[in-house]
Design a protein around this motif. Structure first.
Motif, PDB file in Angstrom:
ATOM      1  N   UNK A 406       0.803  -1.233   0.000  1.00 58.33           N
ATOM      2  CA  UNK A 406       0.000   0.000   0.000  1.00 58.33           C
ATOM      3  C   UNK A 406       0.831   1.278   0.000  1.00 58.33           C
ATOM      4  N   UNK A 407       2.070   1.220   0.473  1.00 55.48           N
ATOM      5  CA  UNK A 407       2.909   2.419   0.470  1.00 55.48           C
ATOM      6  C   UNK A 407       3.193   2.871  -0.958  1.00 55.48           C
ATOM      7  N   UNK A 408       3.100   1.959  -1.929  1.00 55.77           N
ATOM      8  CA  UNK A 408       3.322   2.322  -3.331  1.00 55.77           C
ATOM      9  C   UNK A 408       2.130   3.054  -3.947  1.00 55.77           C
ATOM     10  N   UNK A 409       1.006   3.088  -3.228  1.00 57.85           N
ATOM     11  CA  UNK A 409      -0.174   3.772  -3.757  1.00 57.85           C
ATOM     12  C   UNK A 409       0.006   5.267  -3.556  1.00 57.85           C
ATOM     13  N   UNK A 410       0.740   5.891  -4.443  1.00 60.69           N
ATOM     14  CA  UNK A 410       1.083   7.310  -4.332  1.00 60.69           C
ATOM     15  C   UNK A 410      -0.109   8.191  -4.696  1.00 60.69           C
ATOM     16  N   UNK A 411      -0.006   9.432  -4.284  1.00 60.83           N
ATOM     17  CA  UNK A 411      -1.081  10.380  -4.595  1.00 60.83           C
ATOM     18  C   UNK A 411      -1.205  10.596  -6.102  1.00 60.83           C
ATOM     19  N   UNK A 412      -0.078  10.613  -6.809  1.00 59.08           N
ATOM     20  CA  UNK A 412      -0.128  10.813  -8.260  1.00 59.08           C
ATOM     21  C   UNK A 412      -0.772   9.611  -8.947  1.00 59.08           C
ATOM     22  N   UNK A 413      -0.581   8.413  -8.400  1.00 63.03           N
ATOM     23  CA  UNK A 413      -1.275   7.237  -8.939  1.00 63.03           C
ATOM     24  C   UNK A 413      -2.777   7.385  -8.759  1.00 63.03           C
ATOM     25  N   UNK A 414      -3.182   7.811  -7.576  1.00 64.01           N
ATOM     26  CA  UNK A 414      -4.614   7.961  -7.294  1.00 64.01           C
ATOM     27  C   UNK A 414      -5.246   8.977  -8.234  1.00 64.01           C
ATOM     28  N   UNK A 415      -4.538  10.077  -8.484  1.00 63.05           N
ATOM     29  CA  UNK A 415      -5.099  11.096  -9.390  1.00 63.05           C
ATOM     30  C   UNK A 415      -5.359  10.512 -10.775  1.00 63.05           C
ATOM     31  N   UNK A 416      -4.421   9.716 -11.271  1.00 57.49           N
ATOM     32  CA  UNK A 416      -4.588   9.134 -12.601  1.00 57.49           C
ATOM     33  C   UNK A 416      -5.687   8.082 -12.605  1.00 57.49           C
ATOM     34  N   UNK A 417      -5.682   7.207 -11.600  1.00 58.80           N
ATOM     35  CA  UNK A 417      -6.689   6.155 -11.548  1.00 58.80           C
ATOM     36  C   UNK A 417      -8.089   6.743 -11.379  1.00 58.80           C
ATOM     37  N   UNK A 418      -8.170   7.867 -10.670  1.00 59.97           N
ATOM     38  CA  UNK A 418      -9.469   8.529 -10.500  1.00 59.97           C
ATOM     39  C   UNK A 418     -10.036   8.981 -11.843  1.00 59.97           C
ATOM     40  N   UNK A 419      -9.154   9.451 -12.732  1.00 60.11           N
ATOM     41  CA  UNK A 419      -9.625   9.876 -14.053  1.00 60.11           C
ATOM     42  C   UNK A 419     -10.217   8.692 -14.820  1.00 60.11           C
ATOM     43  N   UNK A 420      -9.628   7.519 -14.661  1.00 54.17           N
ATOM     44  CA  UNK A 420     -10.170   6.330 -15.322  1.00 54.17           C
ATOM     45  C   UNK A 420     -11.531   5.978 -14.730  1.00 54.17           C
ATOM     46  N   UNK A 421     -11.633   6.009 -13.419  1.00 57.83           N
ATOM     47  CA  UNK A 421     -12.900   5.661 -12.769  1.00 57.83           C
ATOM     48  C   UNK A 421     -14.015   6.623 -13.181  1.00 57.83           C
ATOM     49  N   UNK A 422     -13.683   7.884 -13.353  1.00 53.98           N
ATOM     50  CA  UNK A 422     -14.708   8.850 -13.781  1.00 53.98           C
ATOM     51  C   UNK A 422     -15.126   8.619 -15.226  1.00 53.98           C
ATOM     52  N   UNK A 423     -14.205   8.096 -16.033  1.00 52.90           N
ATOM     53  CA  UNK A 423     -14.546   7.757 -17.421  1.00 52.90           C
ATOM     54  C   UNK A 423     -15.370   6.481 -17.516  1.00 52.90           C
ATOM     55  N   UNK A 424     -15.323   5.661 -16.466  1.00 54.97           N
ATOM     56  CA  UNK A 424     -16.078   4.404 -16.443  1.00 54.97           C
ATOM     57  C   UNK A 424     -17.029   4.389 -15.251  1.00 54.97           C
ATOM     58  N   UNK A 425     -18.118   5.170 -15.296  1.00 52.01           N
ATOM     59  CA  UNK A 425     -19.077   5.190 -14.183  1.00 52.01           C
ATOM     60  C   UNK A 425     -19.565   3.771 -13.867  1.00 52.01           C
ATOM     61  N   UNK A 426     -19.688   3.475 -12.613  1.00 48.44           N
ATOM     62  CA  UNK A 426     -20.112   2.144 -12.199  1.00 48.44           C
ATOM     63  C   UNK A 426     -18.974   1.187 -11.989  1.00 48.44           C
ATOM     64  N   UNK A 427     -17.775   1.549 -12.431  1.00 48.33           N
ATOM     65  CA  UNK A 427     -16.609   0.696 -12.188  1.00 48.33           C
ATOM     66  C   UNK A 427     -16.085   0.942 -10.774  1.00 48.33           C
ATOM     67  N   UNK A 428     -15.149   0.125 -10.365  1.00 49.96           N
ATOM     68  CA  UNK A 428     -14.555   0.289  -9.025  1.00 49.96           C
ATOM     69  C   UNK A 428     -13.084  -0.106  -9.094  1.00 49.96           C
ATOM     70  N   UNK A 429     -12.379   0.183  -8.011  1.00 48.58           N
ATOM     71  CA  UNK A 429     -10.981  -0.212  -7.893  1.00 48.58           C
ATOM     72  C   UNK A 429     -10.753  -0.825  -6.522  1.00 48.58           C
ATOM     73  N   UNK A 430     -10.033  -1.943  -6.482  1.00 44.59           N
ATOM     74  CA  UNK A 430      -9.688  -2.617  -5.228  1.00 44.59           C
ATOM     75  C   UNK A 430      -8.226  -2.318  -4.901  1.00 44.59           C
ATOM     76  N   UNK A 431      -8.001  -1.807  -3.697  1.00 46.99           N
ATOM     77  CA  UNK A 431      -6.661  -1.494  -3.219  1.00 46.99           C
ATOM     78  C   UNK A 431      -6.470  -2.050  -1.814  1.00 46.99           C
ATOM     79  N   UNK A 432      -5.220  -2.250  -1.432  1.00 48.86           N
ATOM     80  CA  UNK A 432      -4.898  -2.651  -0.070  1.00 48.86           C
ATOM     81  C   UNK A 432      -4.651  -1.426   0.803  1.00 48.86           C
ATOM     82  N   UNK A 433      -4.956  -1.560   2.079  1.00 51.51           N
ATOM     83  CA  UNK A 433      -4.674  -0.518   3.050  1.00 51.51           C
ATOM     84  C   UNK A 433      -3.598  -0.982   4.024  1.00 51.51           C
ATOM     85  N   UNK A 434      -2.900  -0.022   4.613  1.00 57.60           N
ATOM     86  CA  UNK A 434      -1.947  -0.338   5.682  1.00 57.60           C
ATOM     87  C   UNK A 434      -2.678  -0.654   6.974  1.00 57.60           C
ATOM     88  N   UNK A 435      -3.769   0.043   7.197  1.00 55.62           N
ATOM     89  CA  UNK A 435      -4.587  -0.074   8.402  1.00 55.62           C
ATOM     90  C   UNK A 435      -5.891   0.657   8.120  1.00 55.62           C
TER      91      UNK A 435
END
Length: 594
Positions: A406-435
């Protein structure tokens, strides 16, 4: 006043303590308490002596008695808090440090330790305490290091954590070990600058390491090329770890008629892989050896080539490597950046990770190219997990994912992945958390980018079976950046899930490129963020492609260079032979000149 007077005896105890004799001071304090059992100052002094003598349990018992009699003594509660923290009595430690803050609201050390204690169960309070302490003492090195560590590895805000680690490095009062931790952390943030990062590695090595290997002497080493090469490997990860799996493959597939293998393990904990290592190599535990002792052991073993398989990762022993115990030293796998050490001759890489003519200046080591991949993938064969069709083909929402650290989930990655999610309404993304707190932070980051809350599916980490089975819930994987996945990408291929990556400029950001090219999956490499978004949308709309890859990716991986164990071993042998022949020739030239 007589010599047996408690006040006189206590004065003698204080004198002994101040002159560096805690054992004698404790005797005098005990004598004073025999005459005056309720003497609070004598009890406190005895507790201090027990602490200095590393008698922590006794010290805690005595100091707790003293705290009842001296409820306003700040230094007493500070010492008691530290001892309780060291002995893992965390609730009592919190109470002691809280009392310190009540007595002195600006007590930096108490706030620092409270912040560390609250990180695991009250992150908002921990962050508040760190911020307050840092405001009071911006140049407090230990505080700044703890603050940086907490933000990076517990809170999971890698950008802020990296900025704090940069400030800590600028203070220039840390140890080599802490400096290595800080250097390693700077691979994660969104604003990673390769040239600056390389210079930080070089500066760390120059400050702490490069002077250590100046006196090495191989005049009595056997530089003959007509014998078995003695190959050593150094790491803290010779176990069920990506490094251990890679090292195991080397041990099993290298030509043992040409190489005699030595394993130098910096981890006292072992697992079931150790006997397999011992079938092919001489095993040596160096955990209890100093750097000098371990280097001497490697020289006594007359190792010709030493492979460092740690770099700046946890459990590294770069201090051993810096002493230059072997005539040839190389870094491989494990750490995706330079060691910075002048004592390391080579870095094993490939043309995809380090395109020729582009990254040489970022490495202290000379780059040595394997044809396709610098490392091998070994699947977790002991865990039988079958692949299933992509979930979207069964009527479920299209699901992206990233199952990396999860430490590799950088803010810049999230910004890019968010753009994909907005282009695909109804889609989702699964990520791991540290806690759980980090999970909420990730959700907040996505929300700030305009992503609906239900699109960010944050999961806890789990065991290997859980991890592998989770791939069956994902249609398309995203490679994190700037710190790409390594073996995790291979695991995704093994489970039939393709990985879309963004092409970076350096090794750490080109591991997705390398692995996709090994499988001939050029279509899953994006040259820039715009192309990444378009490819993610196009691939998500191509159910036939995803179904075909689900069925074929494992076979493609098995046929690729990533799992060509014999082919890799043969080329690795050729490379090692070339290194050794060159070193032998250099020695002969020196001998002729003399």
């Amino acid at each position: 006043m007589t010599d047996s007077d408690p006040a006189t005896i206590l004065q003698q105890a204080v004198y002994q303590l101040e002159t560096g004799n805690p054992e004698q001071a404790a005797e005098f304090a005990g004598q004073a308490l025999e005459s005056a059992p309720e003497n609070a100052e004598a009890i406190f002094l005895l507790g201090r002596c027990r602490a200095l003598l590393n008698q922590n349990t006794e010290a805690i018992n005595v100091l707790e008695q003293a705290s009842e009699r001296l409820p306003d003594r700040l230094e007493l509660f500070n010492l008691l808090g530290h001892l309780l923290y060291h002995e893992r009595h965390h609730e009592k430690a919190i109470a002691a440090f809280r009392r310190c803050v009540e007595l002195d609201p600006d007590h930096v050390e108490a706030q620092r330790q409270l912040a560390n204690l609250y990180l695991s169960n009250d992150q908002p309070e921990a962050i508040r305490l760190f911020e307050r302490a840092h405001e009071l003492a911006p140049d407090h090195a230990d505080l700044l290091f703890d603050y940086a560590w907490g933000m990076m590895y517990t809170v999971g805000d890698t950008d802020q954590g990296a900025e704090l680690f940069r400030k800590w490095l600028q203070l220039d009062h840390g140890t080599a070990d802490r400096g290595s931790i800080a250097v390693q952390a700077l691979n994660y943030p969104s604003n990673q600058k390769p040239t600056e990062l390389a210079q930080i590695h070089f500066q760390w090595a120059e400050k702490y390491m490069n002077h250590l290997g100046h006196d090495f002497d191989f005049s009595d080493h056997d530089f003959s090329d007509n014998r078995r090469i003695r190959l050593g490997m150094l790491s803290g990860d010779f176990c069920r770890h990506p490094v251990g799996r890679f090292a195991m493959l080397l041990c099993h597939h290298l030509d043992l008629q040409r190489f005699e293998l030595f394993i130098y393990s910096n981890n006292h904990e072992t697992d079931e892989l150790k006997p397999s290592f011992e079938e092919h190599a001489v095993w040596c535990d160096v955990t209890k050896l100093t750097d000098d002792e371990a280097a001497k052991k490697i020289r006594v073993d007359r190792v010709d080539i030493l492979l460092d398989l740690s770099g700046h990762t946890k459990g590294n022993r770069l201090g051993i490597v810096a002493l230059k115990p072997a005539p040839i030293q190389a870094a491989s796998f494990a750490y995706p950046n330079t060691t910075g050490l002048g004592a390391v001759d080579y870095r094993v890489t490939d043309p995809h990770s380090d395109p020729a003519g582009t990254t040489e200046s970022l490495w202290q080591e000379k780059l040595e190219y394997m044809p396709h991949t610098p490392w091998l993938y070994l699947p977790p064969l002991e865990f039988k997990t079958e692949t299933t069709p992509p979930p979207s083909t069964a009527g479920k929402p299209f699901t992206f994912g990233c199952l990396n650290n999860p430490v590799k989930t950088s803010r810049v990655s999230i910004r890019l992945w968010a753009e994909v999610l907005k282009r695909r309404p109804g889609s989702r993304i699964i990520l791991f958390e540290l806690n759980p707190d980090h999970g909420q932070l990730l959700k907040q980051f996505f929300l700030e980018e305009g992503v609906a809350p239900e699109q960010a599916d944050i999961r806890p980490k789990g065991g290997v079976t859980y991890f592998l089975e989770l791939h069956n819930e994902i249609d398309l994987m995203f490679d994190p950046f700037p710190y790409n996945g390594g073996v995790t990408t291979g695991d995704s291929f093994w489970m039939g899930v393709p990985v879309l990556c963004l092409e970076g400029d350096t090794y750490v950001s080109r591991q997705g490129v390398m692995q996709n090219r090994c499988l001939g999956l050029e279509a899953f490499i994006a040259g820039d963020t715009g192309e990444f978004i378009e490819k993610a949308v196009q691939i998500s709309n191509n159910a036939d492609l995803l179904l075909q890859l689900r069925q074929n990716l494992r076979g493609m991986l098995q046929q690729s260079a990533l799992m060509d164990y014999n082919g890799y071993a043969a080329k690795f042998k050729t490379m090692l032979n070339r290194w050794w022949a060159k070193r032998c020739a250099e020695y002969q030239e020196i001998g002729q000149a003399d």
